[in-house]
Design a protein around this motif. Structure first.
Motif, PDB file in Angstrom:
ATOM      1  N   ILE A 137      38.835  33.138  43.378  1.00  0.00           N
ATOM      2  CA  ILE A 137      40.232  33.381  43.029  1.00  0.00           C
ATOM      3  C   ILE A 137      40.377  34.743  42.348  1.00  0.00           C
ATOM      4  O   ILE A 137      41.273  35.524  42.669  1.00  0.00           O
ATOM      5  N   CYS A 138      39.425  35.026  41.452  1.00  0.00           N
ATOM      6  CA  CYS A 138      39.446  36.331  40.782  1.00  0.00           C
ATOM      7  C   CYS A 138      39.415  37.461  41.801  1.00  0.00           C
ATOM      8  O   CYS A 138      40.131  38.456  41.683  1.00  0.00           O
ATOM      9  N   LYS A 139      38.564  37.321  42.800  1.00  0.00           N
ATOM     10  CA  LYS A 139      38.451  38.360  43.832  1.00  0.00           C
ATOM     11  C   LYS A 139      39.763  38.552  44.564  1.00  0.00           C
ATOM     12  O   LYS A 139      40.174  39.673  44.862  1.00  0.00           O
ATOM     13  N   GLN A 140      40.409  37.405  44.844  1.00  0.00           N
ATOM     14  CA  GLN A 140      41.699  37.500  45.534  1.00  0.00           C
ATOM     15  C   GLN A 140      42.726  38.224  44.686  1.00  0.00           C
ATOM     16  O   GLN A 140      43.458  39.093  45.164  1.00  0.00           O
ATOM     17  N   ILE A 141      42.764  37.843  43.410  1.00  0.00           N
ATOM     18  CA  ILE A 141      43.748  38.481  42.524  1.00  0.00           C
ATOM     19  C   ILE A 141      43.441  39.964  42.388  1.00  0.00           C
ATOM     20  O   ILE A 141      44.323  40.815  42.431  1.00  0.00           O
ATOM     21  N   LEU A 142      42.148  40.266  42.275  1.00  0.00           N
ATOM     22  CA  LEU A 142      41.744  41.681  42.158  1.00  0.00           C
ATOM     23  C   LEU A 142      42.220  42.477  43.353  1.00  0.00           C
ATOM     24  O   LEU A 142      42.687  43.606  43.233  1.00  0.00           O
ATOM     25  N   ALA A 143      42.095  41.862  44.531  1.00  0.00           N
ATOM     26  CA  ALA A 143      42.416  42.613  45.746  1.00  0.00           C
ATOM     27  C   ALA A 143      43.920  42.775  45.932  1.00  0.00           C
ATOM     28  O   ALA A 143      44.375  43.804  46.435  1.00  0.00           O
ATOM     29  N   LYS A 144      44.680  41.750  45.542  1.00  0.00           N
ATOM     30  CA  LYS A 144      46.092  41.792  45.906  1.00  0.00           C
ATOM     31  C   LYS A 144      47.036  41.890  44.714  1.00  0.00           C
ATOM     32  O   LYS A 144      48.222  42.167  44.881  1.00  0.00           O
ATOM     33  N   VAL A 164      45.021  44.109  32.565  1.00  0.00           N
ATOM     34  CA  VAL A 164      45.445  42.819  33.091  1.00  0.00           C
ATOM     35  C   VAL A 164      45.918  42.998  34.534  1.00  0.00           C
ATOM     36  O   VAL A 164      46.690  43.907  34.826  1.00  0.00           O
ATOM     37  N   VAL A 165      45.417  42.155  35.413  1.00  0.00           N
ATOM     38  CA  VAL A 165      45.879  42.171  36.799  1.00  0.00           C
ATOM     39  C   VAL A 165      46.658  40.879  37.027  1.00  0.00           C
ATOM     40  O   VAL A 165      46.155  39.783  36.764  1.00  0.00           O
ATOM     41  N   ARG A 166      47.900  41.017  37.483  1.00  0.00           N
ATOM     42  CA  ARG A 166      48.772  39.858  37.634  1.00  0.00           C
ATOM     43  C   ARG A 166      49.008  39.580  39.104  1.00  0.00           C
ATOM     44  O   ARG A 166      49.015  40.498  39.927  1.00  0.00           O
ATOM     45  N   MET A 167      49.256  38.315  39.392  1.00  0.00           N
ATOM     46  CA  MET A 167      49.668  37.987  40.756  1.00  0.00           C
ATOM     47  C   MET A 167      50.511  36.723  40.706  1.00  0.00           C
ATOM     48  O   MET A 167      50.223  35.786  39.966  1.00  0.00           O
ATOM     49  N   MET A 227      40.513  50.007  40.126  1.00  0.00           N
ATOM     50  CA  MET A 227      40.682  50.904  41.265  1.00  0.00           C
ATOM     51  C   MET A 227      39.347  51.181  41.943  1.00  0.00           C
ATOM     52  O   MET A 227      39.264  51.267  43.163  1.00  0.00           O
ATOM     53  N   SER A 228      38.315  51.345  41.134  1.00  0.00           N
ATOM     54  CA  SER A 228      36.989  51.574  41.715  1.00  0.00           C
ATOM     55  C   SER A 228      36.563  50.385  42.559  1.00  0.00           C
ATOM     56  O   SER A 228      35.952  50.538  43.615  1.00  0.00           O
ATOM     57  N   TRP A 229      36.900  49.199  42.085  1.00  0.00           N
ATOM     58  CA  TRP A 229      36.538  48.001  42.847  1.00  0.00           C
ATOM     59  C   TRP A 229      37.289  47.993  44.171  1.00  0.00           C
ATOM     60  O   TRP A 229      36.727  47.709  45.219  1.00  0.00           O
ATOM     61  N   ARG A 230      38.556  48.312  44.107  1.00  0.00           N
ATOM     62  CA  ARG A 230      39.359  48.280  45.333  1.00  0.00           C
ATOM     63  C   ARG A 230      38.884  49.314  46.336  1.00  0.00           C
ATOM     64  O   ARG A 230      38.934  49.109  47.535  1.00  0.00           O
ATOM     65  N   SER A 231      38.459  50.462  45.833  1.00  0.00           N
ATOM     66  CA  SER A 231      38.005  51.487  46.781  1.00  0.00           C
ATOM     67  C   SER A 231      36.575  51.235  47.228  1.00  0.00           C
ATOM     68  O   SER A 231      36.094  51.890  48.139  1.00  0.00           O
ATOM     69  N   GLY A 232      35.901  50.293  46.587  1.00  0.00           N
ATOM     70  CA  GLY A 232      34.547  49.959  47.027  1.00  0.00           C
ATOM     71  C   GLY A 232      33.461  50.716  46.302  1.00  0.00           C
ATOM     72  O   GLY A 232      32.283  50.549  46.597  1.00  0.00           O
ATOM     73  N   ALA A 233      33.843  51.573  45.357  1.00  0.00           N
ATOM     74  CA  ALA A 233      32.818  52.326  44.643  1.00  0.00           C
ATOM     75  C   ALA A 233      32.066  51.419  43.677  1.00  0.00           C
ATOM     76  O   ALA A 233      30.861  51.566  43.480  1.00  0.00           O
ATOM     77  N   GLU A 234      32.783  50.484  43.083  1.00  0.00           N
ATOM     78  CA  GLU A 234      32.125  49.557  42.162  1.00  0.00           C
ATOM     79  C   GLU A 234      31.799  48.287  42.938  1.00  0.00           C
ATOM     80  O   GLU A 234      32.664  47.685  43.557  1.00  0.00           O
TER      81      GLU A 234
END
Lengths: 250, 1110
Positions: A83-90, A17-20, A37-44
């Motif tokens: 919105i999902c992308k924003q939450i994922l990033a932050k 779960v990713v919360r914001m 984490m993979s998404w944040r680092s750009g690997a995924e």
């Protein structure tokens, strides 16, 4: 437990779960484990591999979906994917054990590489290999701190390793040219900072080539600049005094 | 067969003509050591019952466990034939490929060789190899066909079949010898032809008749071949301890049949049969369907014996056979439950193998005094030097060799072929020997005295007044003192030189010269006074040392017997030479003696591993152990690489295993671990490729919108960096004061190679300009200057074309480390700086106004840092040219003054921060007086740190971005690989090569043989385990050799993702098929702890998330 007993607690499997918090409200999204984490680092790069669903929740485990109004109020858009992308990033998330482990392992290697680059075996003037340093670090039970920078930790490791093995930082080779007047006085001051004096030439001015510990460089530099009022000069001949080339043991 | 006394052997050593130095050679597991056991048993050293099981000459523990020989070891045996007595120095050698170096050391010391061949397996790869080695060393071989019992018991052949089988094996062996012979003849012819052509260099001889005959017909080769009727073949079964030559049977039957033994010997082997009616031996057994004589008279008998004893266990028949052979077999053996015991009891009396082999050795193999002139010349002429070119005095020594006398006047010549380590316990001087009667009484007295003292002490303890404790502590302290040194002694490994005396008499305590392999007699003869000896004080000569022979030993397998002197022609061990001899050497009393030709090793060391101690603090022990190992092993190589790795190079996996065991248990005595060595890479850029991955032309195709590049191009670059479409990178420092524009251009391959080859010259040039900047001059010799000039003109020749106009003059610096294969080019308009070629053109350009701009040094430093570690995996760059297109500084003069003073310290900090600091030679700018004065004023720095540091960082970053703007490639180190293989395994060789990304350059057939020589290149990264795989797949018929050759660009792009339509079709969206460059890059990044773009889990849905009990 040998017999399967039903529990009345619903467990989410394979969900991270990713919360914001935004606009005073809490939003959650349901993701796959080990993927954020993979998404944040750009690997995924594939979003569908990260998100379980594109909907945004107020509470994932209860299955409460966020209201459209709240979303557009807080995010200024009602595009769920955006919105999902924003939450994922932050957003904040609990880092899974696998992710943490791989991160620590990477830092451990990084520290060992830095140590191996900076240090030599004082007997042979040759560097140690990274794998040897890694083993030595394990021997002294060094634990990596994720919050400190790897370079800081590397310096700490060098200090600790000195107790168990023959290791020192590779010396720097310097040359000073000092005016004769101040030469004598300064030499006394420099003496405790210098490890090895390789050559010394005293005629109209003092010329010295010596090896120092890289940690003392700033001090020496300061000393020479202040004491000679800029008349003396300091020259770095080599940053790392190591043996070069292969050697055949005979 | 009683135990032969040492005195007898020593007496025999003096008779050169009755000495035989032989070694046993064969493929692995063909029964060398078993045969040696039988021979040893004949001297009563071990029991005949144990012969074949004990493997006496395998003295190492791992040899016994693995059941293969690893070290060659020698033993001296006595053999009496009639009145004449012989001394046989027998050397047992290993058969495994990995230890072929041990074979070389053994063969060198011998005059003859026993080649053993398994009767079932026939000629194997190592059999060929040892035959070749024996051939190269010019020693005479005899053949033993071993394990004939397997034909009877395992294969169940009939005598007739066995005969044809043996014939075939003999043919195979002779075929190998034949090829060796023809290739030699052809080689000689080739040499001759070259000479002839040189002589007839003028094309006047129009009617040159080509000689087709190849010289094969003229050269007689019949004496080379093995044939039973020549007496150089023995048929044996060492495990059952029987063996015979035709000669023996001829003796037996000549009386029975009334045929002359000479006739019988000629006809016993071959297509002859006995015509019973006519009582005549006739030719043509095969065509007439008759039993050949060999089958009828020899094999049938052996077969019936086996049949009676082993197969049917017919007691009565056995007794009958025993009686008819006139043997006596002990009742104990007759009753034994294992028929093999009875069999060997009978056979060892009837046809003792030692008798057959040793008599053949004594008759057919030469004694040391019969050494051939050709062999002497070959031994004495090192490398390519011809014998005639040696100094006259040296040539005179040839006669000494040929004489091989043990007279006092003859100069001593000894060759040491290897050094081997023994425990100090094994040395005779330290060995425990039975105590003599006197010693026993002495000890008894001592014990009594001690007992009395103890009693006295206890008494004195009771009444302390009378205590006179003076004696007791002194005694005990003396005792402890004597104990200590022996304990240390045991720790130490002793080296014994494995050697042979070629001439003269070696004595204990003699002063001799030790000649290294590179010693040149011509040189020393000039410097040394005439007629000097090793005892005189001498001027030092390269590769020459003097020493005293401390201990001489007779080698008796695992034991050593101390000797006082050793006459010519003998094999011996010399102790106390470890200081003087590394691996092999020549020892002589005459300085004119040339060093012997180096040993021909069949296998060169190619298996590389990095070795580390388990505990890092034990490094010094490891280094010491590796030194000892290097000395003890003729084939192992040890080296320390620049990366700090300790590398051990061995001939093969088994050899490696043995070396590691030796290190662990004998030489270093610490825990060690061996791992794959670190593989270096280089990074480079190339010109943009014209075609895509599926060989379709790029450009015309429409680029598909790629999800991978969702993040837009420009966003990769942080603020202040601008990259235009041509690859020009402009970057501004954080305080917006300076801007640099840089472009990366690939250098032509030849230029890279030229730069790499001339790094020393570049270093000299660099030093010169460094001195010049300080107002000093560095003296450079005329020769170096010319070389630099030549280098420059070569560079100019290679950098041709529009792009490189005037490039050589504009070179700003080389990097990394100021002498590497990358160039920094000055393309800034209006900036003229002193050229790097100052040293060659100092005269003409002195007057011109060339000034260094401020911060010139920061630019160079930034370039050095950038080239030292590239963006792909922090490996050095290679073959990249960075051209600085623009460089603008806009700042107040005040700032300059302040900063340029600080530059040094600042650049230092910047380097530290980049943690790439290595090998840079930064130097200060000599400051103007006025700058110095004003420097204190502006000591405030802006928030981004000192300016020069910023410039270094900016320059480095700009170089990295410029590099990344071009198509990047990884460069791999390549080996050239030379493989010798027979035709039938050629396919497999290619298979292994292609599996490991190897590329075949050419293949050719070796003239006169069926061997192919394949040359290929192979990435170093793929070479780990290559030799082992190659040998396994080809069953040892191909032997590779690897030598580092060059750097090669890996053609695949590590960052490649499918972009064009064709590529999508071919590779799919993810393109997760193997990308060689990416694989290498990620491996390096992982090793260094850099970020690797890798997902922790590949498929989100497929991970197991529940722990077991939930």
């Amino acid at each position: 437990m040998s017999i399967f007993t039903p529990t009345n607690q619903i467990r989410l499997t394979n969900v991270a779960v990713v919360r914001m918090k935004k606009g005073g409200k809490r939003f959650e999204i349901a993701c796959y484990k080990n993927k954020v984490m993979s998404w944040r680092s750009g690997a995924e790069k594939d979003l569908d591999e990260v998100l379980q669903t594109h909907s945004v929740f107020t509470n994932v485990s209860k299955g409460q979906v966020a209201k459209k109004d709240d979303l557009s109020k807080s995010f200024g858009t009602d595009d769920l994917t955006e919105i999902c992308k924003q939450i994922l990033a932050k957003g904040e998330l609990q880092v899974s054990d696998k992710e943490r482990q791989s991160q620590l392992e990477q830092m451990f290697r990084d520290i060992a590489t830095i140590v191996a680059e900076k240090c030599v075996n004082p007997e042979t003037k040759r560097p140690y290999t990274v794998s040897l340093i890694e083993r030595a670090m394990k021997d002294i039970h060094y634990s990596v701190k994720a919050s400190k920078s790897t370079k800081q930790q590397a310096l700490e490791v060098i200090r600790q390793l000195k107790e168990s093995m023959q290791i020192q930082r590779a010396h720097m080779r310097l040359r000073f040219v000092l005016p004769a007047r101040e030469g004598k006085r300064l030499k006394e001051k420099l003496k405790p900072l210098v490890k090895v004096v390789e050559s010394e030439d005293f005629d109209d001015q003092l010329e010295m080539v010596c090896l120092i510990d890289p940690g003392c460089f700033r001090e020496i530099d300061e000393l020479i600049r202040c004491e000679t009022k800029g008349k003396g000069s300091l020259e770095v001949l080599s940053l790392k005094d190591v043996e070069e080339g292969d050697e055949k043991l005979e | 067969m009683g135990h032969t006394s040492l005195e007898k052997l020593i007496r025999l050593q003096r008779k050169t003509s009755s000495i035989r130095n032989i070694c046993i050679l064969a493929h692995v597991d063909h029964g060398k050591t078993t045969l040696a056991d039988c021979l040893v048993a004949s001297n009563g050293i071990i029991s005949t019952r144990l012969a074949g099981k004990l493997r006496y000459l395998d003295s190492r523990e791992d040899e016994q466990i693995r059941g293969i020989t690893m070290k060659s070891s020698a033993i001296s045996l006595h053999y009496a034939a009639g009145e004449s007595e012989y001394l046989i120095n027998l050397i047992d050698s290993p058969g495994h490929v990995d230890f072929s170096s041990e074979v070389s050391t053994a063969v060198r010391l011998c005059d003859g060789a026993i080649v053993v061949v398994d009767a079932v397996e026939g000629v194997c790869p190592q059999t060929q190899a040892v035959l070749r080695q024996a051939w190269l060393e010019n020693i005479r071989p005899v053949l033993v066909i071993n394990k004939i019992d397997r034909l009877i018991i395992e294969l169940k052949l009939s005598p007739q079949e066995a005969y044809t089988h043996l014939q075939k094996i003999l043919e195979q062996v002779n075929a190998v010898t034949g090829t060796l012979f023809t290739s030699k003849v052809l080689e000689e012819r080739a040499v001759k032809e070259v000479e002839v052509q040189e002589a007839l260099s003028e094309p006047s001889s129009g009617e040159l008749v080509y000689d087709w005959s190849a010289g094969l017909e003229e050269t007689d080769d019949s004496h080379l071949y093995f044939s039973p009727d020549q007496g150089n073949v023995v048929f044996a079964s060492a495990i059952d301890s029987w063996g015979f030559s035709i000669h023996q049977f001829a003796q037996i039957y000549c009386q029975k049949m009334g045929v002359r033994s000479e006739v019988l010997q000629k006809t016993l082997w071959g297509d002859f049969y006995l015509n019973a009616k006519a009582k005549k031996i006739m030719k043509g057994a095969q065509s007439k369907g008759k039993k050949p004589l060999f089958v009828q008279l020899v094999l049938d008998n052996i077969w019936s014996l086996y049949d009676a004893v082993v197969t049917r266990r017919d007691k009565e028949k056995v007794e009958k056979i025993v009686a008819s052979l006139g043997l006596t077999v002990m009742a104990r053996d007759l009753r034994h439950s294992d028929p093999k015991v009875l069999l060997s009891a009978i056979c060892s009396q009837w046809l003792p193998v030692s008798q057959a082999v040793l008599s053949m050795v004594c008759e057919k193999l030469p004694s040391p005094s019969e050494i051939g002139a050709e062999r002497v010349e070959r031994l004495m002429s090192v490398g390519t030097r011809r014998f005639d070119s040696l100094p006259e005095k040296t040539q005179e020594l040839k006669q000494v060799f040929l004489d091989c006398t043990s007279e006092e006047t003859a100069p001593v010549i000894v060759f040491v072929s290897k050094m081997f380590a023994v425990d100090s316990k094994a040395l005779p001087q330290n060995r425990q020997r039975p105590l003599t009667q006197e010693e026993i009484t002495q000890r008894r007295d001592l014990a009594r005295q001690r007992h009395a003292e103890k009693q006295a002490a206890s008494q004195s303890a009771e009444n302390p007044e009378s205590a006179n404790a003076g004696g007791t502590p002194a005694v005990t302290s003396a005792n402890t003192l004597t104990v200590k040194p022996t304990a240390e002694e045991e720790e130490k490994e002793h080296f014994i030189a494995f050697a042979r005396v070629y001439s003269g008499v070696v004595r204990r305590g003699q002063r001799v010269f030790v000649l290294g392999p590179k010693y040149d007699p011509a040189l020393s003869l000039r410097t040394l006074p005439d007629g000097c000896s090793a005892a005189d004080p001498l001027p030092s000569v390269p590769h020459l040392a003097c020493c005293t022979l401390e201990h001489l030993y007779m080698l008796m397998g695992r034991e050593l017997e101390e000797l006082e002197e050793v006459p010519a022609g003998n094999v011996l061990g010399i102790g106390g030479m470890e200081e003087f001899i590394l691996k092999s050497a020549t020892i002589s009393t005459s300085p004119a003696c040339p060093p012997f030709t180096p040993l021909n090793f069949e296998a060169t060391p190619i298996v590389r591993v990095a070795i580390e101690p388990k505990h890092p603090s034990e490094m010094p022990k490891l280094v010491r152990g590796m030194r000892l190992l290097n000395q003890a092993d003729p084939c192992a190589e040890v080296l320390i690489q620049e990366t700090g790795e300790h590398v051990l190079v061995t001939a093969g996996e088994v050899h490696l295993q043995r070396c590691l065991d030796d290190l662990r248990e004998r030489f270093a005595k610490i825990g060690i671990s061996a791992s794959k060595p670190i593989i270096p890479f280089r990074e480079t850029v190339i010109r943009p490729p014209k075609v895509d991955m599926v060989n379709e032309e790029m450009g015309r195709q429409q680029k598909v919108a790629v999800i991978h590049q969702a993040k837009d191009e420009q966003s990769k670059y942080p603020e202040g960096v601008h990259v235009d479409s041509t690859g020009l990178v402009t970057l501004t420092t954080p305080n917006k004061m300076a801007t640099v524009g840089i472009r990366a251009v690939p250098l032509p391959e030849e230029v890279t190679r030229l730069l790499e080859g001339n790094s020393e010259l570049i270093r000299t040039m660099e030093q010169f300009s460094l001195f010049a900047r300080e107002g000093k001059t560095l003296e450079i010799s005329q020769k170096t200057l010319e070389e630099i000039q030549g280098f420059k003109s070569k560079l100019e020749g290679l950098l041709q074309g529009h792009k490189w106009r005037n490039a050589v003059e504009r070179i700003w610096a080389f990097g990394p480390r100021r002498c590497g294969p990358n160039i920094l080019l000055n393309s800034v308009e209006g900036y003229r700086r002193p050229s790097v070629w100052q040293c060659v053109e100092r005269e003409k350009e002195k007057s011109e106004a060339v000034m260094l701009r401020d911060f010139d040094n920061s630019i160079v430093s930034g370039f050095q840092l950038a080239t030292l570690s590239g963006p792909m995996c922090e490996e050095p760059l290679m073959g990249v040219c960075f051209s600085v297109e623009s460089w603008e500084i806009k700042f107040s003069s005040q700032l300059t003054q302040q900063d340029s003073v600080e530059e040094d310290s600042v650049s230092q900090q910047a380097l530290e921060a980049d943690n790439n600091a290595s090998g840079r030679t930064a130097q200060s700018i000599i400051l103007d007086e006025n700058l110095k004065k004003s420097k204190r004023k502006g000591d405030t720095t802006d928030c981004y740190g000192p300016f020069s540091g910023q410039l270094i960082a900016a320059m480095k970053e700009a170089c990295r971005y410029a590099f990344q703007a071009k198509p990047q490639r990884l460069m791999a180190a390549m080996y050239t690989c030379e493989i010798m293989a027979t035709a039938d395994v050629l396919g497999r060789v290619y298979g292994v090569l292609s599996k490991r990304e190897g590329r075949v350059l050419n293949e050719e057939m070796k003239e006169g043989t069926d061997m192919f020589i394949i040359r290929a290149v192979l990435p170093v990264a793929e070479s780990f385990g290559f030799a082992d795989e190659m040998r396994k797949r080809t069953s040892g018929l191909a032997s590779p050799q690897l030598v580092f050759s060059h750097w090669e660009v890996i053609s695949s792009d590590p960052f490649w993702v499918p972009t064009t339509e064709e590529e999508y079709l071919h590779f799919g969206e993810k393109a997760d098929s193997a990308n060689q460059a990416l694989k290498y890059m990620n491996a390096v990044r992982k090793r260094k702890g850099l970020y690797v773009e890798e997902k922790i889990v590949e498929h989100a849905e497929k991970q197991r998330t529940l722990s077991k009990n939930k």
